[in-house]
Design an enzyme around this catalytic site. Structure first.
Site, mmCIF file in Angstrom:
data_model
loop_
_atom_site.group_PDB
_atom_site.id
_atom_site.type_symbol
_atom_site.label_atom_id
_atom_site.label_comp_id
_atom_site.label_asym_id
_atom_site.label_seq_id
_atom_site.Cartn_x
_atom_site.Cartn_y
_atom_site.Cartn_z
ATOM 1 N N GLU A 19 6.330 44.754 47.722
ATOM 2 C CA GLU A 19 5.869 46.085 47.610
ATOM 3 C C GLU A 19 4.387 46.310 46.933
ATOM 4 O O GLU A 19 4.074 45.616 45.865
ATOM 5 C CB GLU A 19 6.653 47.037 46.574
ATOM 6 C CG GLU A 19 6.238 48.418 46.497
ATOM 7 C CD GLU A 19 7.051 49.220 45.248
ATOM 8 O OE1 GLU A 19 8.345 49.613 45.554
ATOM 9 O OE2 GLU A 19 6.602 49.501 44.235
ATOM 10 N N VAL A 22 -0.567 52.289 45.951
ATOM 11 C CA VAL A 22 -1.879 52.729 46.587
ATOM 12 C C VAL A 22 -2.929 52.851 45.562
ATOM 13 O O VAL A 22 -2.928 53.590 44.545
ATOM 14 C CB VAL A 22 -1.647 54.170 47.151
ATOM 15 C CG1 VAL A 22 -3.068 54.756 47.659
ATOM 16 C CG2 VAL A 22 -0.774 54.176 48.340
ATOM 17 N N THR A 50 3.697 52.206 48.585
ATOM 18 C CA THR A 50 4.357 53.617 47.928
ATOM 19 C C THR A 50 3.648 54.792 48.313
ATOM 20 O O THR A 50 2.596 54.874 48.926
ATOM 21 C CB THR A 50 4.405 53.302 46.306
ATOM 22 O OG1 THR A 50 2.825 53.363 45.959
ATOM 23 C CG2 THR A 50 5.032 51.916 45.971
ATOM 24 N N TRP A 51 4.172 55.930 47.853
ATOM 25 C CA TRP A 51 4.026 57.150 48.231
ATOM 26 C C TRP A 51 3.567 57.846 46.916
ATOM 27 O O TRP A 51 4.320 58.103 46.094
ATOM 28 C CB TRP A 51 4.727 58.218 48.968
ATOM 29 C CG TRP A 51 4.194 59.307 49.627
ATOM 30 C CD1 TRP A 51 4.456 60.558 48.987
ATOM 31 C CD2 TRP A 51 3.709 59.465 50.707
ATOM 32 N NE1 TRP A 51 3.845 61.652 49.636
ATOM 33 C CE2 TRP A 51 3.397 60.905 50.752
ATOM 34 C CE3 TRP A 51 3.162 58.728 51.912
ATOM 35 C CZ2 TRP A 51 2.821 61.604 52.076
ATOM 36 C CZ3 TRP A 51 2.652 59.255 52.788
ATOM 37 C CH2 TRP A 51 2.372 60.805 52.946
ATOM 38 N N ARG A 109 13.132 61.180 47.458
ATOM 39 C CA ARG A 109 12.755 62.698 46.896
ATOM 40 C C ARG A 109 11.586 62.671 46.173
ATOM 41 O O ARG A 109 10.871 63.555 46.307
ATOM 42 C CB ARG A 109 13.899 63.169 45.759
ATOM 43 C CG ARG A 109 13.805 64.471 45.714
ATOM 44 C CD ARG A 109 14.481 65.016 44.247
ATOM 45 N NE ARG A 109 13.840 64.100 42.972
ATOM 46 C CZ ARG A 109 14.266 64.486 41.893
ATOM 47 N NH1 ARG A 109 15.346 65.243 41.749
ATOM 48 N NH2 ARG A 109 13.702 63.527 40.833
ATOM 49 N N GLY A 110 11.308 61.612 45.539
ATOM 50 C CA GLY A 110 10.168 61.508 44.604
ATOM 51 C C GLY A 110 10.230 61.875 43.300
ATOM 52 O O GLY A 110 11.297 62.615 43.005
ATOM 53 N N ASP A 111 9.312 61.343 42.572
ATOM 54 C CA ASP A 111 9.350 61.782 41.049
ATOM 55 C C ASP A 111 8.558 62.979 41.092
ATOM 56 O O ASP A 111 7.895 63.410 41.734
ATOM 57 C CB ASP A 111 8.545 60.560 40.348
ATOM 58 C CG ASP A 111 9.445 59.746 39.940
ATOM 59 O OD1 ASP A 111 10.618 59.629 39.765
ATOM 60 O OD2 ASP A 111 8.865 58.300 40.048
ATOM 61 N N ALA A 129 16.427 63.396 49.145
ATOM 62 C CA ALA A 129 16.120 62.332 50.003
ATOM 63 C C ALA A 129 17.045 62.274 51.198
ATOM 64 O O ALA A 129 16.669 62.260 52.389
ATOM 65 C CB ALA A 129 16.325 60.888 49.533
ATOM 66 N N GLN A 182 16.287 50.092 42.670
ATOM 67 C CA GLN A 182 15.397 50.258 41.420
ATOM 68 C C GLN A 182 15.355 48.612 40.642
ATOM 69 O O GLN A 182 16.437 47.922 40.854
ATOM 70 C CB GLN A 182 16.061 51.109 40.468
ATOM 71 C CG GLN A 182 15.297 51.145 38.971
ATOM 72 C CD GLN A 182 13.928 51.757 39.273
ATOM 73 O OE1 GLN A 182 13.064 50.893 39.738
ATOM 74 N NE2 GLN A 182 13.789 53.170 39.146
HETATM 75 P P1 FAD Z 1 17.986 61.532 45.633
HETATM 76 O O1 FAD Z 1 18.594 60.311 46.162
HETATM 77 O O2 FAD Z 1 17.572 62.733 46.671
HETATM 78 O O3 FAD Z 1 18.305 61.972 43.975
HETATM 79 C C1 FAD Z 1 17.540 62.962 43.576
HETATM 80 C C2 FAD Z 1 18.236 63.477 42.238
HETATM 81 O O4 FAD Z 1 18.956 64.458 42.724
HETATM 82 C C3 FAD Z 1 19.066 62.258 41.488
HETATM 83 O O5 FAD Z 1 18.968 62.766 40.317
HETATM 84 C C4 FAD Z 1 20.556 62.345 41.899
HETATM 85 O O6 FAD Z 1 21.314 62.067 41.235
HETATM 86 C C5 FAD Z 1 20.378 63.867 42.575
HETATM 87 N N1 FAD Z 1 21.206 64.009 43.746
HETATM 88 C C6 FAD Z 1 21.274 63.430 44.941
HETATM 89 N N2 FAD Z 1 22.028 64.014 45.833
HETATM 90 C C7 FAD Z 1 22.435 65.028 45.130
HETATM 91 C C8 FAD Z 1 23.295 66.061 45.790
HETATM 92 N N3 FAD Z 1 23.930 66.111 46.959
HETATM 93 N N4 FAD Z 1 23.766 66.944 44.800
HETATM 94 C C9 FAD Z 1 23.325 67.177 43.417
HETATM 95 N N5 FAD Z 1 22.319 66.460 43.067
HETATM 96 C C10 FAD Z 1 21.954 65.128 43.928
HETATM 97 N N6 FAD Z 1 8.875 57.823 43.679
HETATM 98 C C11 FAD Z 1 7.557 58.086 44.289
HETATM 99 O O7 FAD Z 1 7.127 59.292 43.971
HETATM 100 N N7 FAD Z 1 6.893 57.390 45.332
HETATM 101 C C12 FAD Z 1 7.554 56.098 45.473
HETATM 102 O O8 FAD Z 1 6.974 55.372 46.349
HETATM 103 C C13 FAD Z 1 8.775 55.611 45.336
HETATM 104 N N8 FAD Z 1 9.322 54.428 45.518
HETATM 105 C C14 FAD Z 1 10.351 54.238 44.949
HETATM 106 C C15 FAD Z 1 11.063 52.839 45.709
HETATM 107 C C16 FAD Z 1 12.334 52.405 45.124
HETATM 108 C C17 FAD Z 1 12.930 51.203 45.801
HETATM 109 C C18 FAD Z 1 12.937 53.264 43.975
HETATM 110 C C19 FAD Z 1 14.309 52.691 43.499
HETATM 111 C C20 FAD Z 1 12.428 54.405 43.763
HETATM 112 C C21 FAD Z 1 11.088 54.962 44.205
HETATM 113 N N9 FAD Z 1 10.624 55.980 43.697
HETATM 114 C C22 FAD Z 1 9.307 56.243 44.069
HETATM 115 C C23 FAD Z 1 11.189 56.914 42.607
HETATM 116 C C24 FAD Z 1 12.102 57.889 43.078
HETATM 117 O O9 FAD Z 1 11.212 58.924 43.934
HETATM 118 C C25 FAD Z 1 12.575 58.823 41.711
HETATM 119 O O10 FAD Z 1 13.498 57.950 41.177
HETATM 120 C C26 FAD Z 1 13.436 60.070 42.451
HETATM 121 O O11 FAD Z 1 13.572 60.787 40.980
HETATM 122 C C27 FAD Z 1 14.755 59.770 42.994
HETATM 123 O O12 FAD Z 1 14.736 59.749 44.490
HETATM 124 P P2 FAD Z 1 15.612 59.386 45.224
HETATM 125 O O13 FAD Z 1 15.173 59.304 46.571
HETATM 126 O O14 FAD Z 1 16.564 58.675 44.961
HETATM 127 O O15 FAD Z 1 16.397 60.854 45.343
#
Ligand code: FAD
Length: 312
Positions: A19, A22, A50-51, A109-111, A129, A182
């Protein structure tokens, strides 16, 4: 007991991926291209980029993905998040990836844009996501392989591991074809978590996210930021040498190589390295694991099959 990763044969040699994030400056981007070019010779199965939420840096992700895929010839995976992204911008990013020949998206979903903010969706954007995954599948059918994030030790907004596995299953049911985790250092916990995912019906490849150790401070900072457990052996050994970066790297390499060996031994044959845009720490771990191609092999390096595209 071996994990039943049916997509792998036990004889196959482990593969790996890198990984990159940017960089903020144009010099940083040039340095990254040089590094990616050199790391191509190490034979990664893929690299990912990454994004960042909105603006210049997300355009740069598209640009780097395009260069990596179509010019450097690396199989590339583009991260894409929902943060600050109305559908139109998501569509533009996907079009760019499509045009460059990139066929792998890590849908997130993103931070929040600032560490302390609470996450909220933008008007006309997605909330989770899984909504982004559905959109990609509806729009592009099976053109993209879609990866998602997995959390063996919980997520800052949700510490119920079982609930997170329910959400992970929803992402896979929406169309995800692989999971990247993670970072973690607690291998036993990771292996138990993979068993739990399998028991919950998640059958796609699960790829462990490995963070090599470069300095004591960055190691501790990242572990704290990601809220992950640091096993006592890591703490004891690293604390003893914490003021000597060379020693930290040496001890850290052995600790991370040992954890990788244990993961591979459990039947998971792909390792995903968070390089932090640095070569050395990752290369040292791969060397210690005896996975690097020889100089002869490097001359005709070909990327191994993607872990999620290997035949079942
Ligand atoms: P989701 O799976 O959508 O979850 C988001 C939140 O919503 C979580 O707290 C989850 O518990 C909750 N949730 C999910 N589904 C539901 C539902 N149906 N009902 C209620 N709550 C729900 N961040 C960046 O900004 N850029 C990156 O490039 C980046 N790369 C990453 C790469 C990896 C391998 C990992 C592990 C993380 C990365 N992240 C990145 C961080 C990530 O974007 C954050 O951890 C973010 O907070 C959660 O993203 P997610 O896609 O897991 O979200």
């Amino acid at each position: 007991q071996k994990l039943q990763d049916a997509h792998k044969t036990s004889e196959s040699s482990p593969t790996y991926s890198f990984e990159f994030f940017v960089p903020k400056t144009s010099q940083g981007v040039q340095n990254l291209y040089d590094r990616m070019d050199r790391m191509y010779d190490l034979g990664p199965a893929f690299i990912d980029v990454t994004w960042n939420a909105g603006g210049r840096l997300s355009n740069l992700t598209c640009e780097i993905v395009s260069t990596s895929q179509s010019i450097l010839g690396l199989e590339t995976c583009m991260h894409l998040t929902c943060t600050g992204m109305p559908k139109e911008l998501v569509e533009n990013a996907l079009k760019d990836a499509y045009k460059s020949g990139c066929q792998n998206i890590l849908a997130l979903r993103g931070d929040p844009p600032h560490a302390s903010d609470k996450w909220s969706s933008v008007e006309g954007g997605f909330s989770y996501a899984k909504d982004l995954i559905k959109y990609i599948r509806d729009t592009y059918d099976d053109y993209f392989d879609i990866g998602v994030a997995g959390y063996p030790e919980g997520h800052p907004e949700e510490d119920d591991i079982d609930q997170l596995i329910v959400y992970l299953k929803e992402k896979v049911d929406a169309g995800a074809t692989f999971v990247i985790t993670q970072m973690f250092y607690d291998v036993d916990n990771f292996i138990n978590w993979v068993h739990k995912c399998r028991a919950a019906g998640i059958t796609v490849p699960i790829i462990p996210g490995i963070m090599p150790i470069s300095t004591y401070d960055s190691f501790m900072r990242r572990a704290k930021w990601c809220e992950i457990n640091v096993p006592p052996a890591f703490l004891e050994q690293l604390e003893a040498v914490k003021h000597d970066d060379v020693q930290v790297r040496e001890v850290g390499t052995q600790l991370v190589a040992d954890m990788c060996a244990k993961i591979v031994d459990a039947g998971i044959k792909h390792l995903h390295f968070y390089t932090m845009n640095l070569e050395k720490a990752t290369v040292m771990v791969l060397e210690r694991l005896n996975l690097l191609p020889t100089s002869e092999e490097r001359a005709n390096v070909t990327a191994p099959a993607l872990p999620w595209r290997q035949s079942l």
